[in-house]
Write a protein that holds these residues in place. Structure first.
Motif, PDB file in Angstrom:
ATOM      1  N   GLU A   2       0.811  -1.221   0.000  1.00 33.54           N
ATOM      2  CA  GLU A   2       0.000   0.000   0.000  1.00 33.54           C
ATOM      3  C   GLU A   2       0.844   1.270   0.000  1.00 33.54           C
ATOM      4  OE1 GLU A   2      -4.110   1.339   2.029  1.00 33.54           O
ATOM      5  OE2 GLU A   2      -2.528   0.835   3.464  1.00 33.54           O
TER       6      GLU A   2
ATOM      7  N   PHE B  89      -7.844  -0.105  -0.383  1.00 34.99           N
ATOM      8  CA  PHE B  89      -8.660  -1.197  -0.915  1.00 34.99           C
ATOM      9  C   PHE B  89      -9.364  -1.938   0.218  1.00 34.99           C
ATOM     10  CE2 PHE B  89      -5.411  -0.609  -4.247  1.00 34.99           C
ATOM     11  CZ  PHE B  89      -6.265  -0.310  -5.292  1.00 34.99           C
TER      12      PHE B  89
ATOM     13  N   GLN C 235     -11.974  -4.584  -0.654  1.00 37.00           N
ATOM     14  CA  GLN C 235     -12.602  -5.820  -1.126  1.00 37.00           C
ATOM     15  C   GLN C 235     -11.757  -6.427  -2.237  1.00 37.00           C
ATOM     16  OE1 GLN C 235     -16.846  -5.469  -1.962  1.00 37.00           O
ATOM     17  NE2 GLN C 235     -16.670  -6.876  -3.660  1.00 37.00           N
ATOM     18  N   ASP C 236     -11.563  -7.750  -2.184  1.00 41.69           N
ATOM     19  CA  ASP C 236     -10.882  -8.486  -3.249  1.00 41.69           C
ATOM     20  C   ASP C 236     -11.901  -9.380  -3.934  1.00 41.69           C
ATOM     21  OD1 ASP C 236      -8.455  -7.406  -2.500  1.00 41.69           O
ATOM     22  OD2 ASP C 236      -7.670  -9.239  -1.615  1.00 41.69           O
TER      23      ASP C 236
ATOM     24  N   LYS D 112     -10.213   0.194  -9.090  1.00 40.22           N
ATOM     25  CA  LYS D 112      -9.833  -1.222  -9.093  1.00 40.22           C
ATOM     26  C   LYS D 112      -8.359  -1.374  -9.457  1.00 40.22           C
ATOM     27  CE  LYS D 112     -14.393  -2.620 -10.748  1.00 40.22           C
ATOM     28  NZ  LYS D 112     -15.144  -3.167 -11.879  1.00 40.22           N
TER      29      LYS D 112
ATOM     30  N   TYR E 136      -9.007  -8.906  -8.617  1.00 36.09           N
ATOM     31  CA  TYR E 136      -8.952  -7.458  -8.480  1.00 36.09           C
ATOM     32  C   TYR E 136      -9.328  -6.980  -7.091  1.00 36.09           C
ATOM     33  CZ  TYR E 136     -13.957  -7.690  -9.830  1.00 36.09           C
ATOM     34  OH  TYR E 136     -15.294  -7.993  -9.926  1.00 36.09           O
ATOM     35  N   LYS E 137      -8.687  -5.870  -6.732  1.00 34.71           N
ATOM     36  CA  LYS E 137      -8.930  -5.170  -5.485  1.00 34.71           C
ATOM     37  C   LYS E 137      -9.847  -3.979  -5.791  1.00 34.71           C
ATOM     38  CE  LYS E 137      -4.604  -5.994  -3.081  1.00 34.71           C
ATOM     39  NZ  LYS E 137      -5.324  -6.730  -2.081  1.00 34.71           N
TER      40      LYS E 137
ATOM     41  N   ASP F  47     -11.689  -0.345  -4.002  1.00 35.31           N
ATOM     42  CA  ASP F  47     -11.599   0.586  -2.877  1.00 35.31           C
ATOM     43  C   ASP F  47     -12.968   0.926  -2.287  1.00 35.31           C
ATOM     44  OD1 ASP F  47     -12.633   2.327  -4.811  1.00 35.31           O
ATOM     45  OD2 ASP F  47     -11.385   3.997  -4.131  1.00 35.31           O
TER      46      ASP F  47
END
Length: 182
Positions: A32, A45, A47-48, A72, A132-133, A135
């Motif tokens: 990060e 971020f 959620q994955d 993303k 994918y991540k 935010d």
């Protein structure tokens, strides 16, 4: 990690530093502090997501609206995809333009798609695992999408139309100009 600018401001390609030897490889896929420093963004971020798809599957073009908009950071864990981001930011100098990036397990590149962009990808290999991540958390009520084959956007998906497999939900999406106006 190396940052590569694209033709659209705000979209970046990130190339990791790989450490290879006869046993395989290692790389740091996300840090990060380094990400914020390289991109000059204040992203956190939360959620994955991961998907598995077969050759020719096209997922997109999707986004989240309003307070639920998502930035993303996308990458491919297995296989190869053509990843596309469409600028839907009203007032942007590149509104309605898109960026395409080849992402694969082999090149280990990542693609940062900021808020205000539609996003999609098509699988070019036999199968692909896409990761994918985000935010922001997914919100079904904030979904928006447009057709992948919108003639205004003229995206070259690298496959013929008869090779592409799209969900019924994505086939009935509206055209870009039906939702997004300058």
């Amino acid at each position: 990690m190396k940052l590569i600018d694209t033709a659209i401001e705000g979209c970046f390609i990130l190339e990791p530093r790989l450490f290879n030897d006869d046993r395989g490889y290692f790389f740091e896929s996300f840090n990060e502090a380094q990400f914020r420093n390289l991109t000059q963004t204040d992203i956190h971020f939360v959620q994955d997501n991961q998907s598995f798809s077969k050759f020719g599957v096209l997922r997109g073009l999707h986004a989240q609206n309003g307070d639920h908009a998502q930035a993303k950071l996308v990458r491919v864990l297995q296989g190869e995809v053509l990843d596309v981001a469409v600028d839907a930011r009203k007032g942007s100098a590149t509104f309605g333009e898109h960026v395409s990036v080849l992402l694969s397990a082999g090149n280990q590149k990542q693609f940062f798609v900021p808020k205000g962009f539609l996003h999609g990808f098509v699988v070019l290999s036999e199968t692909a695992e896409f990761f994918y991540k985000c935010d922001n958390y997914y919100n079904k009520g904030a979904e928006v999408g447009i057709r992948y084959d919108d003639p205004t956007l003229n995206i070259d998906w690298s496959l013929s139309k008869d090779q592409i497999s799209v969900s019924e939900k994505d086939l009935i999406l509206p055209q870009f100009n039906d939702i997004f106006q300058r």
